[in-house]
Write a protein that holds these residues in place. Structure first.
Motif, mmCIF file in Angstrom:
data_model
loop_
_atom_site.group_PDB
_atom_site.id
_atom_site.type_symbol
_atom_site.label_atom_id
_atom_site.label_comp_id
_atom_site.label_asym_id
_atom_site.label_seq_id
_atom_site.Cartn_x
_atom_site.Cartn_y
_atom_site.Cartn_z
ATOM 1 N N GLY A 58 0.814 -1.216 0.000
ATOM 2 C CA GLY A 58 0.000 0.000 0.000
ATOM 3 C C GLY A 58 0.840 1.255 0.000
ATOM 4 N N ARG A 108 -4.277 -2.644 -9.775
ATOM 5 C CA ARG A 108 -4.791 -2.001 -8.561
ATOM 6 C C ARG A 108 -6.284 -1.742 -8.641
ATOM 7 N NH1 ARG A 108 -3.647 0.729 -13.181
ATOM 8 N NH2 ARG A 108 -4.982 2.553 -13.218
ATOM 9 N N ALA A 131 -6.214 -6.658 1.937
ATOM 10 C CA ALA A 131 -5.517 -5.890 2.965
ATOM 11 C C ALA A 131 -6.060 -6.227 4.352
ATOM 12 C CB ALA A 131 -5.654 -4.394 2.678
ATOM 13 N N VAL A 154 -5.242 5.317 1.642
ATOM 14 C CA VAL A 154 -4.253 4.354 1.154
ATOM 15 C C VAL A 154 -4.780 3.693 -0.115
ATOM 16 C CG1 VAL A 154 -2.850 2.325 1.712
ATOM 17 C CG2 VAL A 154 -3.598 3.832 3.539
ATOM 18 N N ARG A 155 -3.883 3.447 -1.061
ATOM 19 C CA ARG A 155 -4.208 2.641 -2.244
ATOM 20 C C ARG A 155 -3.442 1.329 -2.123
ATOM 21 N NH1 ARG A 155 -7.944 2.837 -5.348
ATOM 22 N NH2 ARG A 155 -6.837 2.720 -7.331
ATOM 23 N N PHE A 156 -4.116 0.211 -2.444
ATOM 24 C CA PHE A 156 -3.515 -1.112 -2.301
ATOM 25 C C PHE A 156 -3.445 -1.851 -3.642
ATOM 26 C CE2 PHE A 156 -5.642 -0.509 1.879
ATOM 27 C CZ PHE A 156 -4.540 -0.659 2.713
#
Length: 268
Positions: A58, A108, A131, A154-156
């Motif tokens: 992330g 993503r 996540a 947050v980007r995961f």
């Protein structure tokens, strides 16, 4: 060997400046922690047979940037983070495959366009649930994964691997404060009053909002993630006073000037 390999992965992630890394066993998806849960077709072993572990990485969305959302600043940062995630995940999957553990990275997002998302607002794999399984956070009212470090900012993305790696525990502490700021600020009223997962965000309304913003070079929306009080990033950026989002408060004045300035340029 699995412990050594995990350390090697973490060193490689450190070399790519990836701040959040979590590990989950693929069979963790087979023991639903709540209902509704991820259907079997969306689970790691169904998408990549032989998967033993899922690695989730992330990148944070900088709080001062998302505070101007929707804006060209947030729009460009979002694109940058997406590209970084895809690149890092690909490199990690290649690294593992070359070590003898066939692995694949998952994009993503996993959808072709916002138009497609409006018709079918589900990707073929959920990084949020990955996540969660990898111990990086848990779900908030806004259907986003909240992390201790950055809240929902947050980007995961995920890597499915045949390597059997030591797992991280699922985060036990509930992070969502149920302040309901996300519900109040949502411009399309897509967030219900109930708790996730019993009540699910209206994804089609959210996608329609994103499509309208995309035409103006302003997507994504970002309103619900910027007002979330959860996350150590608020302390780091000295933005802990939530009155900054109340236009009637003197505290909000400098932030309102920044938002107005940024929103006046670079988009339609």
């Amino acid at each position: 060997m699995s412990t050594i390999l995990r350390r090697q992965i973490l060193r490689k992630c450190g070399g790519m400046d990836i701040p959040l890394v979590g590990f989950a066993p693929a069979d963790r998806w087979n023991d639903p922690p709540f209902e509704p849960w991820v259907p079997e077709a969306f689970r790691p072993a169904s998408i990549f047979p032989g998967t033993k572990s899922v690695i989730v990485i992330g990148f944070p969305v900088s709080l001062p940037v998302v505070d101007t959302a929707p804006s060209i600043w947030y729009h460009e940062l979002y694109r940058t983070i997406n590209a970084e995630l895809d690149s890092c995940a690909y490199r990690l999957a290649t690294f593992l495959t070359e070590k003898g553990y066939p692995s694949v990275s998952i994009p993503r997002d996993g959808y072709g366009s916002i138009g497609v998302l409006k018709e079918k607002p589900v990707a073929f794999f959920s990084h949020r649930h990955a996540a969660y399984c990898a111990g990086l956070g848990n779900f908030g009212v806004n259907n986003m994964l909240l992390t201790p470090e950055y809240g929902p900012r947050v980007r995961f993305t995920s890597i499915l691997t045949t390597a059997e790696l030591p797992a991280d525990p699922v985060l036990g502490e509930t992070l969502c404060t149920r302040c309901m700021r996300c519900m109040t600020v949502c411009p399309v009223k897509a967030i219900p009053k109930g708790d996730y997962p019993q009540e699910i965000t209206d994804k089609k309304a959210c996608a329609a909002r994103s499509e309208e913003l995309f035409r103006r070079s302003l997507s994504p929306c970002g309103c619900c993630i910027k007002v979330c009080p959860v996350g150590k990033d608020r302390m780091q950026y000295e933005r802990e006073d939530m009155k900054m989002y109340n236009d009637n408060s003197p505290v909000s004045e400098p932030y309102r000037r920044i938002r107005d300035h940024v929103r006046s340029y670079g988009s339609k």
